[in-house]
Design an enzyme around this catalytic site. Structure first.
Site, short mmCIF file in Angstrom:
data_model
loop_
_atom_site.label_atom_id
_atom_site.label_comp_id
_atom_site.label_asym_id
_atom_site.label_seq_id
_atom_site.Cartn_x
_atom_site.Cartn_y
_atom_site.Cartn_z
CD GLU A 187 -1.92 -2.03 2.12
OE1 GLU A 187 -0.98 -2.03 2.95
OE2 GLU A 187 -2.70 -2.99 1.99
CE1 TYR A 210 7.86 0.31 -3.32
CE2 TYR A 210 6.17 1.97 -2.98
CZ TYR A 210 7.18 1.17 -2.49
OH TYR A 210 7.51 1.23 -1.16
C1 LIG Z 1 10.37 6.46 -1.54
C2 LIG Z 1 11.84 6.49 -1.13
C3 LIG Z 1 12.19 5.20 -0.39
C4 LIG Z 1 12.68 6.57 -2.43
O1 LIG Z 1 14.05 6.52 -2.04
P1 LIG Z 1 15.17 7.32 -2.86
O2 LIG Z 1 16.48 6.80 -2.43
O3 LIG Z 1 14.93 8.77 -2.76
O4 LIG Z 1 14.82 6.87 -4.35
P2 LIG Z 1 15.85 6.69 -5.56
O5 LIG Z 1 16.81 7.82 -5.58
O6 LIG Z 1 16.38 5.32 -5.53
O7 LIG Z 1 14.87 6.88 -6.79
C5 LIG Z 1 14.10 5.76 -7.21
C6 LIG Z 1 12.92 6.25 -8.00
O8 LIG Z 1 12.06 7.01 -7.16
C7 LIG Z 1 11.47 8.04 -7.94
N1 LIG Z 1 11.92 9.32 -7.41
C8 LIG Z 1 12.97 9.57 -6.59
N2 LIG Z 1 13.01 10.88 -6.28
C9 LIG Z 1 11.97 11.45 -6.93
C10 LIG Z 1 11.46 12.76 -7.00
N3 LIG Z 1 12.03 13.78 -6.33
N4 LIG Z 1 10.36 12.98 -7.76
C11 LIG Z 1 9.76 11.98 -8.43
N5 LIG Z 1 10.20 10.70 -8.39
C12 LIG Z 1 11.28 10.46 -7.67
C13 LIG Z 1 11.95 7.84 -9.36
O9 LIG Z 1 11.05 6.97 -10.01
C14 LIG Z 1 13.27 7.16 -9.15
O10 LIG Z 1 13.65 6.39 -10.23
P3 LIG Z 1 14.56 7.04 -11.39
O11 LIG Z 1 15.76 7.59 -10.69
O12 LIG Z 1 14.85 5.89 -12.28
O13 LIG Z 1 13.71 8.12 -12.00
C15 LIG Z 1 12.18 7.76 -0.28
O14 LIG Z 1 11.73 8.89 -0.97
C16 LIG Z 1 11.55 7.74 1.10
O15 LIG Z 1 12.10 7.20 2.06
N6 LIG Z 1 10.37 8.37 1.23
C17 LIG Z 1 9.68 8.47 2.52
C18 LIG Z 1 9.14 7.14 2.93
C19 LIG Z 1 8.19 6.56 1.90
O16 LIG Z 1 7.37 7.26 1.33
N7 LIG Z 1 8.32 5.24 1.69
C20 LIG Z 1 7.46 4.51 0.79
C21 LIG Z 1 6.27 4.05 1.56
S1 LIG Z 1 5.17 3.05 0.56
#
Ligand SMILES: CC(C)(COP(=O)(O)OP(=O)(O)OC[C@H]1O[C@@H](n2cnc3c(N)ncnc32)[C@H](O)[C@@H]1OP(=O)(O)O)[C@@H](O)C(=O)NCCC(=O)NCCS
Length: 162
Positions: free
Chosen positions: A107, A119
């Site tokens: 979710e 995702y």
């Molecule tokens: C979601 C989360 C885990 C992503 O981690 P991250 O290390 O920043 O992500 P990555 O740098 O590996 O990026 C992976 C993908 O996320 C998306 N993404 C990352 N930053 C983004 C931004 N600022 N805007 C849009 N998409 C973004 C992109 O699809 C990216 O893939 P791409 O680089 O091929 O375009 C992080 O933002 C987080 O901890 N968020 C708060 C907790 C949360 O929401 N967890 C998910 C609960 S279901």
């Protein structure tokens, strides 16, 4: 050279560090007891990514009879946007697959576009919506699903998609 952030299995000994990351990343965080509890349940798959041995990101899922649920994934705010979340998700999905999981649900908040984009990039598809699933603030959840090829005995542990 880039910094190295190793990934290792998480245990209940990591619960406090994981709960601290959780509090920094979510408006309605799981309490510490919730993490202790989940590490005591069968089928739990937990990974932490570390910096100088301190957890900076975690992945938690449960897998039972081939079906898994990703419970949570989070990266500390200052290290986001550099591929760590994607790397940890890939490692988590590979770990789920290695223990026989081939169908994965999760979710995600309807407003969480960053996570949804992550995702979707891994092949998850939206299967439904749970109205009013989240609190603080009240919000719907999107239910996402991923099908992975079942692991064969001579496979590596990559998260091959169907
Ligand atoms: C979601 C989360 C885990 C992503 O981690 P991250 O290390 O920043 O992500 P990555 O740098 O590996 O990026 C992976 C993908 O996320 C998306 N993404 C990352 N930053 C983004 C931004 N600022 N805007 C849009 N998409 C973004 C992109 O699809 C990216 O893939 P791409 O680089 O091929 O375009 C992080 O933002 C987080 O901890 N968020 C708060 C907790 C949360 O929401 N967890 C998910 C609960 S279901």
């Amino acid at each position: 050279m880039g910094r190295n952030f190793p990934i290792r299995p998480a245990t209940s000994a990591d619960a406090a560090a994981i709960a601290a990351i959780e509090r920094r990343c979510f408006s309605d965080p799981w309490p510490l007891e919730g993490f202790h509890e989940v590490f005591g349940l069968p089928g739990t798959v937990g990974l932490v990514m570390t910096d100088a041995e301190e957890p900076i990101a975690y992945f938690l899922a449960r897998e039972i009879l081939g079906t898994a649920e990703v419970l949570n994934l989070a990266v500390v705010p200052e290290l986001r946007g550099r591929g760590l979340g994607a790397e940890l998700l890939d490692a988590g999905l590979a770990a789920v697959r290695a223990r026989g999981g081939s169908e994965v649900f999760l979710e995600v908040r309807a407003s969480n576009i960053v996570a949804q984009s992550l995702y979707a990039g891994r092949g998850f598809q939206t299967e439904g919506r749970r109205r009013g699933y989240y609190r603080h603030p009240d919000e719907d959840a999107l239910v996402l699903r991923l099908l992975m090829a079942p692991v064969r005995s001579n496979d590596g542990d990559g998260a091959a998609l169907v």
